[in-house]
Design a protein around this motif. Structure first.
Motif, PDB file in Angstrom:
ATOM      1  N   GLN A   4       5.865 -33.491  -6.094  1.00 22.52           N
ATOM      2  CA  GLN A   4       6.120 -33.948  -7.468  1.00 22.52           C
ATOM      3  C   GLN A   4       7.342 -34.876  -7.527  1.00 22.52           C
ATOM      4  OE1 GLN A   4       8.755 -31.979  -9.578  1.00 22.52           O
ATOM      5  NE2 GLN A   4       8.557 -33.657 -11.050  1.00 22.52           N
ATOM      6  N   ARG A   5       8.418 -34.484  -6.832  1.00 23.36           N
ATOM      7  CA  ARG A   5       9.629 -35.310  -6.866  1.00 23.36           C
ATOM      8  C   ARG A   5       9.394 -36.645  -6.154  1.00 23.36           C
ATOM      9  NH1 ARG A   5      15.494 -32.546  -6.077  1.00 23.36           N
ATOM     10  NH2 ARG A   5      15.084 -30.528  -7.025  1.00 23.36           N
ATOM     11  N   THR A   6       8.644 -36.608  -5.039  1.00 26.03           N
ATOM     12  CA  THR A   6       8.381 -37.845  -4.299  1.00 26.03           C
ATOM     13  C   THR A   6       7.646 -38.840  -5.198  1.00 26.03           C
ATOM     14  OG1 THR A   6       8.296 -36.646  -2.217  1.00 26.03           O
ATOM     15  CG2 THR A   6       7.249 -38.811  -2.250  1.00 26.03           C
ATOM     16  N   ALA A   7       6.616 -38.361  -5.883  1.00 24.83           N
ATOM     17  CA  ALA A   7       5.852 -39.237  -6.774  1.00 24.83           C
ATOM     18  C   ALA A   7       6.735 -39.726  -7.925  1.00 24.83           C
ATOM     19  CB  ALA A   7       4.644 -38.474  -7.320  1.00 24.83           C
ATOM     20  N   GLU A   8       7.541 -38.823  -8.447  1.00 21.80           N
ATOM     21  CA  GLU A   8       8.374 -39.145  -9.597  1.00 21.80           C
ATOM     22  C   GLU A   8       9.380 -40.255  -9.278  1.00 21.80           C
ATOM     23  OE1 GLU A   8       9.741 -35.582 -11.439  1.00 21.80           O
ATOM     24  OE2 GLU A   8      11.599 -36.494 -12.096  1.00 21.80           O
ATOM     25  N   TYR A   9      10.026 -40.139  -8.123  1.00 23.80           N
ATOM     26  CA  TYR A   9      11.085 -41.107  -7.820  1.00 23.80           C
ATOM     27  C   TYR A   9      10.520 -42.404  -7.259  1.00 23.80           C
ATOM     28  CZ  TYR A   9      14.220 -37.690  -9.492  1.00 23.80           C
ATOM     29  OH  TYR A   9      14.850 -36.817 -10.349  1.00 23.80           O
ATOM     30  N   LEU A  10       9.354 -42.348  -6.636  1.00 18.88           N
ATOM     31  CA  LEU A  10       8.703 -43.612  -6.261  1.00 18.88           C
ATOM     32  C   LEU A  10       8.269 -44.359  -7.523  1.00 18.88           C
ATOM     33  CD1 LEU A  10       6.676 -42.794  -3.032  1.00 18.88           C
ATOM     34  CD2 LEU A  10       8.600 -44.362  -3.300  1.00 18.88           C
ATOM     35  N   ASP A  11       7.792 -43.632  -8.509  1.00 18.33           N
ATOM     36  CA  ASP A  11       7.466 -44.240  -9.804  1.00 18.33           C
ATOM     37  C   ASP A  11       8.702 -44.862 -10.436  1.00 18.33           C
ATOM     38  OD1 ASP A  11       4.803 -44.044 -10.134  1.00 18.33           O
ATOM     39  OD2 ASP A  11       4.838 -42.258 -11.428  1.00 18.33           O
ATOM     40  N   LEU A  12       9.799 -44.131 -10.358  1.00 15.18           N
ATOM     41  CA  LEU A  12      11.042 -44.591 -10.986  1.00 15.18           C
ATOM     42  C   LEU A  12      11.464 -45.964 -10.457  1.00 15.18           C
ATOM     43  CD1 LEU A  12      13.473 -43.732 -12.879  1.00 15.18           C
ATOM     44  CD2 LEU A  12      14.599 -43.000 -10.790  1.00 15.18           C
ATOM     45  N   VAL A  13      11.217 -46.215  -9.167  1.00 16.49           N
ATOM     46  CA  VAL A  13      11.607 -47.513  -8.595  1.00 16.49           C
ATOM     47  C   VAL A  13      10.417 -48.472  -8.528  1.00 16.49           C
ATOM     48  CG1 VAL A  13      13.522 -46.520  -7.289  1.00 16.49           C
ATOM     49  CG2 VAL A  13      11.279 -46.704  -6.201  1.00 16.49           C
ATOM     50  N   GLY A  14       9.332 -48.123  -9.219  1.00 11.30           N
ATOM     51  CA  GLY A  14       8.191 -49.033  -9.322  1.00 11.30           C
ATOM     52  C   GLY A  14       7.326 -49.099  -8.087  1.00 11.30           C
ATOM     53  N   LEU A  15       7.379 -48.078  -7.236  1.00  9.79           N
ATOM     54  CA  LEU A  15       6.597 -48.101  -5.999  1.00  9.79           C
ATOM     55  C   LEU A  15       5.600 -46.945  -5.928  1.00  9.79           C
ATOM     56  CD1 LEU A  15       9.323 -49.060  -3.346  1.00  9.79           C
ATOM     57  CD2 LEU A  15       7.557 -50.524  -4.331  1.00  9.79           C
ATOM     58  N   GLY A  16       5.140 -46.530  -7.091  1.00  9.40           N
ATOM     59  CA  GLY A  16       4.237 -45.384  -7.145  1.00  9.40           C
ATOM     60  C   GLY A  16       2.962 -45.557  -6.338  1.00  9.40           C
ATOM     61  N   ARG A  17       2.569 -46.814  -6.109  1.00 13.15           N
ATOM     62  CA  ARG A  17       1.311 -47.033  -5.383  1.00 13.15           C
ATOM     63  C   ARG A  17       1.543 -47.338  -3.909  1.00 13.15           C
ATOM     64  NH1 ARG A  17      -0.795 -50.331 -10.060  1.00 13.15           N
ATOM     65  NH2 ARG A  17      -1.766 -48.763 -11.378  1.00 13.15           N
ATOM     66  N   MET A  18       2.781 -47.291  -3.452  1.00  9.36           N
ATOM     67  CA  MET A  18       3.079 -47.730  -2.077  1.00  9.36           C
ATOM     68  C   MET A  18       3.392 -46.571  -1.137  1.00  9.36           C
ATOM     69  SD  MET A  18       2.704 -50.904  -2.546  1.00  9.36           S
ATOM     70  CE  MET A  18       3.303 -51.636  -1.041  1.00  9.36           C
ATOM     71  N   GLY A  19       3.139 -45.331  -1.576  1.00 13.00           N
ATOM     72  CA  GLY A  19       3.550 -44.169  -0.795  1.00 13.00           C
ATOM     73  C   GLY A  19       3.013 -44.120   0.615  1.00 13.00           C
ATOM     74  N   SER A  20       1.814 -44.652   0.841  1.00 11.28           N
ATOM     75  CA  SER A  20       1.245 -44.537   2.189  1.00 11.28           C
ATOM     76  C   SER A  20       1.561 -45.751   3.068  1.00 11.28           C
ATOM     77  CB  SER A  20      -0.275 -44.339   2.097  1.00 11.28           C
ATOM     78  OG  SER A  20      -0.840 -45.369   1.337  1.00 11.28           O
ATOM     79  N   SER A  21       2.318 -46.711   2.550  1.00 10.83           N
ATOM     80  CA  SER A  21       2.721 -47.860   3.375  1.00 10.83           C
ATOM     81  C   SER A  21       3.858 -47.453   4.308  1.00 10.83           C
ATOM     82  CB  SER A  21       3.205 -49.012   2.490  1.00 10.83           C
ATOM     83  OG  SER A  21       2.192 -49.428   1.620  1.00 10.83           O
ATOM     84  N   TYR A  22       4.063 -48.286   5.331  1.00 12.37           N
ATOM     85  CA  TYR A  22       5.210 -48.093   6.234  1.00 12.37           C
ATOM     86  C   TYR A  22       6.298 -49.107   5.876  1.00 12.37           C
ATOM     87  CZ  TYR A  22       2.702 -44.709   8.989  1.00 12.37           C
ATOM     88  OH  TYR A  22       2.056 -43.569   9.372  1.00 12.37           O
ATOM     89  N   PRO A  23       7.560 -48.777   6.167  1.00 13.09           N
ATOM     90  CA  PRO A  23       8.658 -49.679   5.767  1.00 13.09           C
ATOM     91  C   PRO A  23       8.441 -51.133   6.201  1.00 13.09           C
ATOM     92  CG  PRO A  23       9.575 -47.599   6.450  1.00 13.09           C
ATOM     93  CD  PRO A  23       8.090 -47.504   6.707  1.00 13.09           C
ATOM     94  N   HIS A  24       7.902 -51.352   7.425  1.00 14.30           N
ATOM     95  CA  HIS A  24       7.789 -52.737   7.892  1.00 14.30           C
ATOM     96  C   HIS A  24       6.762 -53.529   7.078  1.00 14.30           C
ATOM     97  CE1 HIS A  24       4.304 -51.126  10.142  1.00 14.30           C
ATOM     98  NE2 HIS A  24       3.846 -52.356  10.057  1.00 14.30           N
ATOM     99  N   GLN A  25       5.963 -52.836   6.294  1.00 20.00           N
ATOM    100  CA  GLN A  25       4.976 -53.531   5.456  1.00 20.00           C
ATOM    101  C   GLN A  25       5.564 -53.935   4.094  1.00 20.00           C
ATOM    102  OE1 GLN A  25       2.188 -50.174   5.810  1.00 20.00           O
ATOM    103  NE2 GLN A  25       0.732 -51.582   6.791  1.00 20.00           N
ATOM    104  N   LEU A  26       6.836 -53.595   3.877  1.00 21.55           N
ATOM    105  CA  LEU A  26       7.463 -53.866   2.569  1.00 21.55           C
ATOM    106  C   LEU A  26       8.500 -54.978   2.684  1.00 21.55           C
ATOM    107  CD1 LEU A  26       8.257 -50.231   1.359  1.00 21.55           C
ATOM    108  CD2 LEU A  26       6.126 -51.514   1.105  1.00 21.55           C
ATOM    109  N   SER A  27       8.748 -55.651   1.558  1.00 18.94           N
ATOM    110  CA  SER A  27       9.837 -56.636   1.510  1.00 18.94           C
ATOM    111  C   SER A  27      11.176 -55.900   1.549  1.00 18.94           C
ATOM    112  CB  SER A  27       9.741 -57.434   0.213  1.00 18.94           C
ATOM    113  OG  SER A  27      10.037 -56.587  -0.883  1.00 18.94           O
ATOM    114  N   GLY A  28      12.251 -56.675   1.752  1.00 19.88           N
ATOM    115  CA  GLY A  28      13.591 -56.075   1.770  1.00 19.88           C
ATOM    116  C   GLY A  28      13.907 -55.367   0.459  1.00 19.88           C
ATOM    117  N   GLY A  29      13.545 -56.005  -0.655  1.00 21.93           N
ATOM    118  CA  GLY A  29      13.819 -55.396  -1.961  1.00 21.93           C
ATOM    119  C   GLY A  29      13.072 -54.089  -2.140  1.00 21.93           C
ATOM    120  N   MET A  30      11.819 -54.079  -1.656  1.00 19.50           N
ATOM    121  CA  MET A  30      11.029 -52.838  -1.780  1.00 19.50           C
ATOM    122  C   MET A  30      11.611 -51.742  -0.886  1.00 19.50           C
ATOM    123  SD  MET A  30       7.379 -54.715  -1.674  1.00 19.50           S
ATOM    124  CE  MET A  30       6.107 -53.670  -2.310  1.00 19.50           C
TER     125      MET A  30
END
Ligand SMILES: Nc1ncnc2c1ncn2[C@@H]1O[C@H](COP(=O)(O)OP(=O)(O)OP(=O)(O)O)[C@@H](O)[C@H]1O
Length: 281
Positions: free
Chosen positions: A138-164
């Motif tokens: 619940q907290r993981t989903a909540e705080y990923l939502d808080l930073v606007g990344l609710g749909r990116m949970g299954s990505s790996y860091p190297h697949q994200l921009s620096g800001g993400m």
């Protein structure tokens, strides 16, 4: 930044997480009390000395000053990463003696685990604290939502921009509901546009969770944009005197700040003069 930055929260767009029970009670808006703090790394000379600072619950303090004046040293001591040579630090009247999720740090280089997904990165500290599985989810989903990344949970860091990636780092720290959030030049590695976005998101996150923040930056504009007060540090080993607080400038601009406004620019000039005065002395 040449335009007015409008305050917007990524949570507003996504519907946002439910209100925090902890923040409702103010439990994670810690008060910091730094008293006569000093640090010597070599037991001979003080890198920083005589620092006194009281930070109110929910306040955002920006620390600026020339390279080597001791900004990171202060922050690392509040984090519990460095031994205190003299003086004391208390968070909500508890002395800081060791690292803790209660006073967590976000660094410039994100520090994500590359082999873990975004969600696993956010969940990492919660698992270590052995929180119940449903609460972790619940907290993981909540705080990923808080930073606007609710749909990116299954990505790996190297697949994200620096800001993400930096958003993930912020979510990971906030998921622990720290009393104090410590940020050491967190947006320094980002391009100008992404930096503006993250600054706005931090404003939105503050409105949402209200945590107390100590924020180091080399950008005076960023400091004036974000802070309730700006601490100007001066001195340092390279200047032949211990680093210390030169001045503390209150920023009375209200929540919506126009970086082109006269009052904003005057504050920038005043703080810049203070920083400059101490580097040429
Ligand atoms: N681990 C260490 N061992 C020895 N000296 C250190 C250590 N960390 C910092 N220092 C010294 O302490 C002083 C303050 O360093 P600190 O990193 O706190 O400055 P700063 O204001 O954050 O600088 P910058 O803006 O360049 O990051 C510097 O003279 C630095 O060389």
């Amino acid at each position: 930044m040449t335009t007015t930055l409008t305050v917007q929260s990524s949570t507003a767009a996504s519907g946002g997480p439910s209100p925090e029970p902890a923040s409702e009670g103010g439990a994670w808006r810690g008060a910091i009390e730094i008293s006569d703090l000093g640090k010597s790394y070599d037991h001979q000379r003080y890198a920083m000395r005589g620092v006194d600072l009281k930070v109110a619950p929910g306040e955002l303090i920006a620390i600026v000053g020339a390279s080597g004046c001791g900004k990171s040293t202060v922050l690392r001591m509040v984090a519990g990463f460095e031994d205190i040579t003299e003086g004391s630090i208390h968070v909500d009247e508890v002395p800081v003696t060791a690292p803790s999720p209660e006073h967590a740090v976000v660094f410039q280089d994100y520090g994500l685990f590359p082999w873990l997904t975004v969600a696993e990165n956010v969940a990492f500290g919660l698992k270590q604290r052995r929180l119940p599985r449903t609460e972790i989810r619940q907290r993981t989903a909540e705080y990923l939502d808080l930073v606007g990344l609710g749909r990116m949970g299954s990505s790996y860091p190297h697949q994200l921009s620096g800001g993400m990636q930096q958003r993930v780092a912020i979510a990971r720290v906030l998921a622990n509901r720290p009393r104090v959030l410590l940020m050491d030049e967190p947006f320094g590695a980002l391009d100008a546009l992404t930096r503006e976005q993250l600054q706005n998101e931090l404003v939105g996150i503050r409105q949402r969770v209200g945590t107390t923040i100590l924020f180091i930056t080399h950008s005076i504009q960023e400091a004036v944009y974000l802070a309730d007060r700006v601490v100007v540090m001066a001195g340092g080993l390279a200047h032949g005197s211990p680093g210390h607080i030169r001045d503390i400038v209150p920023i009375r601009l209200g929540p919506e700040r126009d970086v082109t406004g006269a009052a904003f620019n005057q504050l920038e000039r005043d703080i810049s003069a203070l920083v400059h005065e101490t580097t040429v002395a």
